[in-house]
Structures are given as C-alpha cells and as structure tokens.
Design a protein around this motif. Sequence first.
Motif, mmCIF file in Angstrom:
data_model
loop_
_atom_site.group_PDB
_atom_site.id
_atom_site.type_symbol
_atom_site.label_atom_id
_atom_site.label_comp_id
_atom_site.label_asym_id
_atom_site.label_seq_id
_atom_site.Cartn_x
_atom_site.Cartn_y
_atom_site.Cartn_z
ATOM 1 N N ILE A 107 72.353 -7.999 -93.569
ATOM 2 C CA ILE A 107 72.340 -7.449 -91.782
ATOM 3 C C ILE A 107 71.009 -8.462 -91.184
ATOM 4 O O ILE A 107 71.246 -8.842 -90.398
ATOM 5 C CB ILE A 107 72.327 -6.067 -91.524
ATOM 6 C CG1 ILE A 107 73.859 -5.582 -91.842
ATOM 7 C CG2 ILE A 107 71.831 -5.844 -90.336
ATOM 8 C CD1 ILE A 107 73.787 -3.972 -91.936
ATOM 9 N N GLU A 108 70.033 -8.042 -92.061
ATOM 10 C CA GLU A 108 68.733 -8.559 -91.568
ATOM 11 C C GLU A 108 68.323 -10.190 -91.589
ATOM 12 O O GLU A 108 68.241 -10.742 -90.692
ATOM 13 C CB GLU A 108 67.418 -7.899 -92.434
ATOM 14 C CG GLU A 108 67.367 -6.594 -92.080
ATOM 15 C CD GLU A 108 65.937 -6.174 -93.254
ATOM 16 O OE1 GLU A 108 65.828 -4.696 -92.964
ATOM 17 O OE2 GLU A 108 65.350 -6.499 -93.969
ATOM 18 N N ARG A 109 69.299 -10.632 -92.327
ATOM 19 C CA ARG A 109 69.167 -12.061 -92.366
ATOM 20 C C ARG A 109 70.423 -12.813 -91.744
ATOM 21 O O ARG A 109 70.447 -14.000 -91.609
ATOM 22 C CB ARG A 109 69.404 -12.652 -93.932
ATOM 23 C CG ARG A 109 68.204 -12.277 -94.888
ATOM 24 C CD ARG A 109 68.293 -12.958 -96.106
ATOM 25 N NE ARG A 109 69.210 -12.690 -97.014
ATOM 26 C CZ ARG A 109 69.281 -11.542 -97.682
ATOM 27 N NH1 ARG A 109 68.463 -10.555 -97.920
ATOM 28 N NH2 ARG A 109 70.473 -11.199 -98.202
ATOM 29 N N SER A 110 71.226 -12.010 -91.076
ATOM 30 C CA SER A 110 72.283 -12.541 -90.409
ATOM 31 C C SER A 110 73.237 -13.491 -90.966
ATOM 32 O O SER A 110 73.644 -14.643 -90.512
ATOM 33 C CB SER A 110 71.785 -13.140 -89.088
ATOM 34 O OG SER A 110 71.069 -12.390 -88.328
ATOM 35 N N GLU A 111 73.333 -13.240 -92.149
ATOM 36 C CA GLU A 111 74.106 -14.250 -93.092
ATOM 37 C C GLU A 111 75.508 -14.267 -92.825
ATOM 38 O O GLU A 111 76.430 -15.278 -92.896
ATOM 39 C CB GLU A 111 74.274 -13.652 -94.612
ATOM 40 C CG GLU A 111 72.587 -14.122 -95.157
ATOM 41 C CD GLU A 111 72.513 -13.600 -96.664
ATOM 42 O OE1 GLU A 111 71.678 -14.245 -97.239
ATOM 43 O OE2 GLU A 111 73.255 -12.815 -97.281
#
Length: 128
Positions: free
Chosen positions: A48-52
């Motif tokens: 989620i944090e890396r918007s992968e």
Amino acid sequence: MTHYSDIELEIINISLGITIKLKRLQNNLSQLHLGNMSNTDNTIVGRIERSEHVSSWLNIYKVSQELNIEYRSLFILKTENEILEMISTCLSIEKRLTKEKQSFYNSLKIRLQNLFIELKSANEKQKH
C-alpha cells in the motif's frame, strides 16, 4: 460523483500510500506492527505504502482505521505540492534511511512529477 482519469487515479494511489506511510512513521510504528494491529500483514502495508498495485478497499480501510485516517480522505486528488511535501516529511522523519529507501523516495518524486506533467498535457489537449 467525480470521474477521475487513469492518470489521476494513479496519483491518488501514490497519495494514498504516502499518506499511510507518513501517518505510520509519525506514530512510530513498523510495517509489521501496523500489519498486526490491522489484521493484515507487513507485506500488505508495504505494498500500500509503495503504491505497487491497487490494494483492496478492505485492507486500506483496516490500515486507515488503525492510523485514525478518515478513509474517504484518501481518495481525494491532492496537488503535486501537497504530495511532494508529504514525501519530504517522510524522508525527514525516516529513522533508518537506507540507500534503497532514499532511492525509493527519489523515484517516487520523479514518478509523481511525470504523472502531473502527463495530466497537464492531457488537460491541455482536451481544451483544444
């Protein structure tokens, strides 16, 4: 209802991820701890944090609840400056800033700036 373009949706995804990362860092939580608190796991939090990729609404909701983030606010298109400021804040409070993390933040800034250039170009084409 607002209709967002694919470019705007990608920007929102980045903004959502960096908002969650910033709040997690401000609360001095590890991804593992947040994953445990939200009944997800650290891999989901990291993605989620890396918007992968586009995460499920349920995982985003669980994580946002634990961080006391208004869920709906995550889906509002922010300005380039607002998102860049969040990235800079994350950089400044990151406790273990490795070369890999520094590289991630730099590439995220470039990715974001390119998306806003694309968005501006697309908006100008629509006007003509």
